[in-house]
Design a protein around this motif. Structure first.
Motif, PDB file in Angstrom:
ATOM      1  N   ALA A 128       0.784  -1.179  -0.039  1.00  0.00           N
ATOM      2  CA  ALA A 128      -0.098  -0.063  -0.057  1.00  0.00           C
ATOM      3  C   ALA A 128       0.883   1.367  -0.016  1.00  0.00           C
ATOM      4  CB  ALA A 128      -0.939   0.025   1.100  1.00  0.00           C
ATOM      5  N   PHE A 129       0.332   2.215  -0.875  1.00  0.00           N
ATOM      6  CA  PHE A 129       1.070   3.808  -0.618  1.00  0.00           C
ATOM      7  C   PHE A 129       0.045   4.544  -0.982  1.00  0.00           C
ATOM      8  CE2 PHE A 129       1.042   2.211  -5.094  1.00  0.00           C
ATOM      9  CZ  PHE A 129       0.952   3.151  -5.907  1.00  0.00           C
ATOM     10  N   ARG A 130       0.439   6.048  -1.049  1.00  0.00           N
ATOM     11  CA  ARG A 130      -0.829   6.875  -1.341  1.00  0.00           C
ATOM     12  C   ARG A 130      -0.263   7.746  -2.319  1.00  0.00           C
ATOM     13  NH1 ARG A 130       2.440   5.228   2.127  1.00  0.00           N
ATOM     14  NH2 ARG A 130       4.037   5.704   0.651  1.00  0.00           N
ATOM     15  N   ASP A 131      -1.254   8.409  -3.161  1.00  0.00           N
ATOM     16  CA  ASP A 131      -0.867   9.653  -4.000  1.00  0.00           C
ATOM     17  C   ASP A 131      -0.718  10.867  -3.263  1.00  0.00           C
ATOM     18  OD1 ASP A 131      -3.544  10.523  -3.759  1.00  0.00           O
ATOM     19  OD2 ASP A 131      -4.084   9.816  -5.535  1.00  0.00           O
ATOM     20  N   ALA A 132      -0.537  11.895  -3.926  1.00  0.00           N
ATOM     21  CA  ALA A 132      -0.263  13.221  -3.291  1.00  0.00           C
ATOM     22  C   ALA A 132      -1.560  13.597  -2.301  1.00  0.00           C
ATOM     23  CB  ALA A 132       0.029  14.171  -4.467  1.00  0.00           C
TER      24      ALA A 132
ATOM     25  N   GLY B 267       5.459  14.262 -12.295  1.00  0.00           N
ATOM     26  CA  GLY B 267       6.722  14.981 -12.557  1.00  0.00           C
ATOM     27  C   GLY B 267       7.980  14.189 -12.372  1.00  0.00           C
ATOM     28  N   SER B 268       7.826  13.077 -11.978  1.00  0.00           N
ATOM     29  CA  SER B 268       9.113  12.194 -11.667  1.00  0.00           C
ATOM     30  C   SER B 268       9.959  12.289 -12.916  1.00  0.00           C
ATOM     31  CB  SER B 268       8.757  10.820 -11.147  1.00  0.00           C
ATOM     32  OG  SER B 268       9.860  10.150 -11.212  1.00  0.00           O
TER      33      SER B 268
ATOM     34  N   SER C 109     -12.518  30.209  -0.310  1.00  0.00           N
ATOM     35  CA  SER C 109     -12.672  29.323  -1.470  1.00  0.00           C
ATOM     36  C   SER C 109     -11.592  28.441  -1.700  1.00  0.00           C
ATOM     37  CB  SER C 109     -13.109  30.025  -2.770  1.00  0.00           C
ATOM     38  OG  SER C 109     -11.993  31.001  -3.027  1.00  0.00           O
ATOM     39  N   LEU C 110     -11.723  27.507  -2.485  1.00  0.00           N
ATOM     40  CA  LEU C 110     -10.682  26.727  -2.976  1.00  0.00           C
ATOM     41  C   LEU C 110      -9.707  27.686  -3.707  1.00  0.00           C
ATOM     42  CD1 LEU C 110      -8.995  23.769  -3.227  1.00  0.00           C
ATOM     43  CD2 LEU C 110     -10.253  23.646  -5.294  1.00  0.00           C
ATOM     44  N   LYS C 111      -9.974  28.490  -4.697  1.00  0.00           N
ATOM     45  CA  LYS C 111      -9.315  29.418  -5.409  1.00  0.00           C
ATOM     46  C   LYS C 111      -8.252  30.022  -4.716  1.00  0.00           C
ATOM     47  CE  LYS C 111      -9.435  32.921  -9.002  1.00  0.00           C
ATOM     48  NZ  LYS C 111     -10.274  33.723  -9.725  1.00  0.00           N
ATOM     49  N   GLU C 112      -8.705  30.807  -3.458  1.00  0.00           N
ATOM     50  CA  GLU C 112      -8.158  31.831  -2.760  1.00  0.00           C
ATOM     51  C   GLU C 112      -7.106  31.011  -1.806  1.00  0.00           C
ATOM     52  OE1 GLU C 112      -9.069  34.543   1.244  1.00  0.00           O
ATOM     53  OE2 GLU C 112     -10.506  34.140  -0.014  1.00  0.00           O
ATOM     54  N   ALA C 113      -7.431  29.726  -1.455  1.00  0.00           N
ATOM     55  CA  ALA C 113      -6.486  28.825  -0.911  1.00  0.00           C
ATOM     56  C   ALA C 113      -5.323  28.532  -1.584  1.00  0.00           C
ATOM     57  CB  ALA C 113      -7.111  27.494  -0.404  1.00  0.00           C
ATOM     58  N   LYS C 114      -5.479  28.072  -2.884  1.00  0.00           N
ATOM     59  CA  LYS C 114      -4.412  27.803  -4.070  1.00  0.00           C
ATOM     60  C   LYS C 114      -3.673  29.235  -4.016  1.00  0.00           C
ATOM     61  CE  LYS C 114      -6.869  24.557  -6.818  1.00  0.00           C
ATOM     62  NZ  LYS C 114      -7.517  24.238  -8.365  1.00  0.00           N
TER      63      LYS C 114
ATOM     64  N   GLU D  54       7.860  21.172  -5.087  1.00  0.00           N
ATOM     65  CA  GLU D  54       7.150  21.931  -6.040  1.00  0.00           C
ATOM     66  C   GLU D  54       6.138  21.255  -6.895  1.00  0.00           C
ATOM     67  OE1 GLU D  54       8.106  25.139  -9.752  1.00  0.00           O
ATOM     68  OE2 GLU D  54       9.755  23.670  -8.983  1.00  0.00           O
ATOM     69  N   GLN D  55       6.543  19.881  -7.160  1.00  0.00           N
ATOM     70  CA  GLN D  55       5.725  18.920  -7.954  1.00  0.00           C
ATOM     71  C   GLN D  55       4.203  18.959  -7.184  1.00  0.00           C
ATOM     72  OE1 GLN D  55       5.622  18.115 -11.016  1.00  0.00           O
ATOM     73  NE2 GLN D  55       7.418  19.032 -11.430  1.00  0.00           N
ATOM     74  N   ILE D  56       4.333  18.790  -5.699  1.00  0.00           N
ATOM     75  CA  ILE D  56       3.210  18.415  -4.924  1.00  0.00           C
ATOM     76  C   ILE D  56       2.456  19.733  -5.015  1.00  0.00           C
ATOM     77  CG2 ILE D  56       2.202  18.199  -2.664  1.00  0.00           C
ATOM     78  CD1 ILE D  56       3.290  15.462  -3.743  1.00  0.00           C
ATOM     79  N   THR D  57       2.824  20.673  -4.698  1.00  0.00           N
ATOM     80  CA  THR D  57       1.932  22.155  -4.664  1.00  0.00           C
ATOM     81  C   THR D  57       1.440  22.546  -6.104  1.00  0.00           C
ATOM     82  OG1 THR D  57       3.725  23.030  -2.912  1.00  0.00           O
ATOM     83  CG2 THR D  57       2.288  24.551  -4.304  1.00  0.00           C
ATOM     84  N   LYS D  58       2.183  22.255  -7.195  1.00  0.00           N
ATOM     85  CA  LYS D  58       1.569  22.314  -8.516  1.00  0.00           C
ATOM     86  C   LYS D  58       0.261  21.509  -8.813  1.00  0.00           C
ATOM     87  CE  LYS D  58       5.670  23.973 -11.306  1.00  0.00           C
ATOM     88  NZ  LYS D  58       6.471  23.610 -12.355  1.00  0.00           N
TER      89      LYS D  58
END
Length: 389
Positions: free
Chosen positions: A23-27, A61-62, A361-366, A381-385
């Motif tokens: 088992a593993f997890r995505d972002a 992005g790996s 809002s999600l937009k403001e949080a982003k 950076e890849q996670i934040t993107k």
């Protein structure tokens, strides 16, 4: 209980284990897995099991098309709902590159780095989970409906509370898997339930939350129900919160809880995206005691943070997250925010002040996350993107 790879291989050989879930997890914390046969487990421990990185959210992005899963032997659990004849094991895995380096966008690796920084600073963090979920009836084909399993209210009992036996089955199941449930009850919404956990070290607490969501969903399904962890399953009814209790002590035993709370208050707007990753997360804010402002109190009403004394320890309860968040990312960011508060000896603002608004809002949080130097310093950076996409 801790096991060595050799002990696990021996157990597999002697106890009729037929499949091992890697088992593993995505972002976003969504659990993924690949199953291997018993003959592959030795290779899994030494070389890893290959997966296609480009198909996993946050791994796109790996630089490597394929990555490797290596199981953590301390996370061994037997899946209790599978047959005793031909057991199925599950172990959480860390993700590695083909040259043997930890993959930086694996959120379990991100949490491990935060824990190491805390250790170097002489600070021990522990986390406790309090997670709410709704149970819905399903139709004749097993698909979820919008009909709650019951119409009970806060802490009601059977027969109004029809979820009592489901919660009991969940608690006994996860206890058999090595988790430590503390208490359970019916929540305020129709068909809404809550199960809480004893506090644990950050990695164990994150593994517990991931296991818990899988077990709840599986047991609900086995009972002809659907478990919904989303922030607002039913409009105009209480949403699902994921309250995170945090304890922090120095190497000399000093309680650092208030510095941690001050650090979280300072950084909460920057990290809200990772605690509340869906549009509906923001529909929950400001409703039915869910917070929408950056503040704290000691009476635990509807503030962002509730600070209390729990068995002689300061407990910082963060009330804004929801269970669609990735616990590995959430705990990593809360550790870093807490360390920031400790390092700078931040003082809490006045109790129960109105405070600034959380992102609405999600937009403001982003926007807050993408412009944050704090997030950039601690999250790849890849996670934040991927979150801001």
């Amino acid at each position: 209980m801790s096991y060595t790879p050799e002990e696990i291989i021996e157990y597999i050989r002697e106890d009729d284990v037929k499949f091992i879930r890697m088992a593993f997890r995505d972002a976003f914390g969504v659990q993924k897995n690949i199953s291997v046969m018993p003959g592959e487990i030795g290779k899994a421990f030494t070389d890893g099991i290959e997966i296609n990185a480009r198909e996993i959210a946050g791994f796109e992005g790996s630089a490597h098309a394929n990555l490797l899963l290596k199981p953590d032997p301390e996370t061994l659990a037997v899946l209790p709902w599978r047959s005793e004849n031909g057991k199925v094991l599950r172990m959480f895995c860390d993700v590695y590159t083909p040259d043997g380096e930890p993959f930086e966008s694996d959120t379990r690796v991100i949490l491990a780095k935060a824990m190491e920084m805390a250790r170097e600073a002489g600070v021990e963090f522990r986390f406790g989970n309090e997670s709410e979920f709704y149970l819905f009836k399903t139709d004749d084909e097993g698909y979820p409906t919008d009909v709650p399993y019951d119409d009970a209210g806060y802490m009601d009992i059977a027969p109004l509370d029809r979820g009592e036996n489901i919660r009991r089955e969940i608690c006994l199941t996860i206890e058999a898997m090595g988790l430590e449930p503390e208490r359970s009850h019916h929540e305020r919404g129709p068909g809404q339930n809550e199960i809480d956990f004893h506090f644990a070290k950050p990695m164990k607490a994150a593994d517990q939350m991931t296991t818990f969501k899988m077990a709840v969903s599986t047991i609900a399904d086995r009972n002809g129900l659907y478990a919904d962890f989303s922030p607002v399953p039913i409009r105009d009814n209480p949403g699902n919160g994921y309250h995170i209790n945090i304890y922090a002590t120095g190497s000399d035993g000093t309680d650092l809880g208030k510095y941690v709370a001050a650090g979280i208050i300072d950084k909460i707007r920057d990290i809200t995206l990772f605690l509340n990753p869906s549009e509906d997360s923001y529909a929950r804010f400001g409703t039915h005691t869910a917070p929408d402002r950056v503040n704290w109190s000691s009476d635990g009403n509807c503030e962002l943070i509730h600070i209390s004394d729990y068995k002689g320890m300061i407990r910082t309860s963060l009330r804004s997250p929801d269970a669609l968040s990735n616990p590995y990312l959430a705990y990593a960011l809360l550790i870093y925010a807490g360390l920031y508060g400790i390092e700078n000896k931040l003082e809490l603002p006045g109790e129960a002040q109105e405070g600034s608004l959380l992102p609405q809002s999600l937009k403001e949080a982003k926007a807050a996350a993408s412009s944050s130097s704090f997030v950039a310093d601690h999250i790849p950076e890849q996670i934040t993107k991927r979150y801001c996409r």
